[in-house]
Scaffold this active site. Sequence first.
Site, PDB file in Angstrom:
ATOM      1  N   CYS A  74       0.780  -1.215   0.000  1.00 56.15           N
ATOM      2  CA  CYS A  74       0.000   0.000   0.000  1.00 56.15           C
ATOM      3  C   CYS A  74       0.824   1.284   0.000  1.00 56.15           C
ATOM      4  CB  CYS A  74      -1.005  -0.016   1.137  1.00 56.15           C
ATOM      5  SG  CYS A  74      -2.435   0.993   0.770  1.00 56.15           S
ATOM      6  N   HIS A 117      -3.615  -5.445   2.272  1.00 55.87           N
ATOM      7  CA  HIS A 117      -3.312  -5.523   3.700  1.00 55.87           C
ATOM      8  C   HIS A 117      -3.964  -6.786   4.256  1.00 55.87           C
ATOM      9  CE1 HIS A 117      -1.974  -1.347   4.236  1.00 55.87           C
ATOM     10  NE2 HIS A 117      -2.997  -0.945   3.523  1.00 55.87           N
TER      11      HIS A 117
HETATM   12  N1  GLN Z   1      -2.065   6.933   2.191  1.00 57.85           N
HETATM   13  C1  GLN Z   1      -2.186   6.094   1.041  1.00 57.85           C
HETATM   14  C2  GLN Z   1      -3.571   6.180   0.400  1.00 57.85           C
HETATM   15  O1  GLN Z   1      -4.450   6.597   0.996  1.00 57.85           O
HETATM   16  C3  GLN Z   1      -1.883   4.639   1.422  1.00 57.85           C
HETATM   17  C4  GLN Z   1      -2.864   4.102   2.410  1.00 57.85           C
HETATM   18  C5  GLN Z   1      -2.424   2.767   3.004  1.00 57.85           C
HETATM   19  O2  GLN Z   1      -1.251   2.433   3.137  1.00 57.85           O
HETATM   20  N2  GLN Z   1      -3.404   1.977   3.426  1.00 57.85           N
HETATM   21  O3  GLN Z   1      -3.747   5.776  -0.686  1.00 57.85           O
END
Ligand code: GLN
Length: 247
Positions: A93, A191
């Site tokens: 992510c 995740h």
């Molecule tokens: N901040 C990034 C987004 O919103 C990644 C989010 C995350 O790692 N879950 O896309």
Amino acid sequence: MKIVVGHLFPDYLNIYADRGNMAVLERRAAWRGHELEVLPLGAGAEILPGVHDLFYVGGGQDREQALVAVDLAAKADAVHEAVARGAAVLAVCGGYQLLGRYYRDRDGVELPGIGLLPLHTIAGDRRMIGDVLLDCEWAGRTLAGFENHAGRTLLDDGAKPLGRVVHGFGNDGESGFEGCRAGRVIGTYLHGPLLPRNPWLADWVLAQAIAHASGAEAPKLEPLPDELEREAHGVAAGRARSRGGRF
Ligand code: GLN
């Protein structure tokens, strides 16, 4: 065999228990008689040539990404060199987004990436949240996990996705693909954490790291009794199916 993992910014990029991926790699390595040494690589940490067999970086909110992006960019050459020498990378992510050229967050601020993967990411207004199911034809397997991101990741022409989205949003909610892979480098929005419910990918990542540590081909790791992992995969895949996401 000792496998050395460089865990990038474990204090900042670690949401949705992404740290759990390290625990899975450590156990699955130990069950095959290998030792996993996880070295934190935080702000200012130096990456010495040849030390790391695998780099891991988890996810994080825009705020955390902004706190580490410049320092990660300063490590770009060392990571590129390590990968050119055969080191593996798993990025989740927010960490995945920073492996590309840049991440433009919701305020329009462009965070530098390290340009290891052929992609860039632009945050949209609506977050893409929920269970995801992917079909990874290259491995003849499926991946199940959870996504929560505002970023829309756009792969360059010719870039290889990690998988085709069966259920969920994936990279951008449009392309029908999720993640990106380039040799031993894998980036994904999944995740969960990702690896406990996808043991085949954990073993794939381990095998790449062992290949680097041994200087030999990626080994075929002996199968483990993964009943619980397969059940967890089934539950996650079932949730993704019932969600009946975009695709
Ligand atoms: N901040 C990034 C987004 O919103 C990644 C989010 C995350 O790692 N879950 O896309």
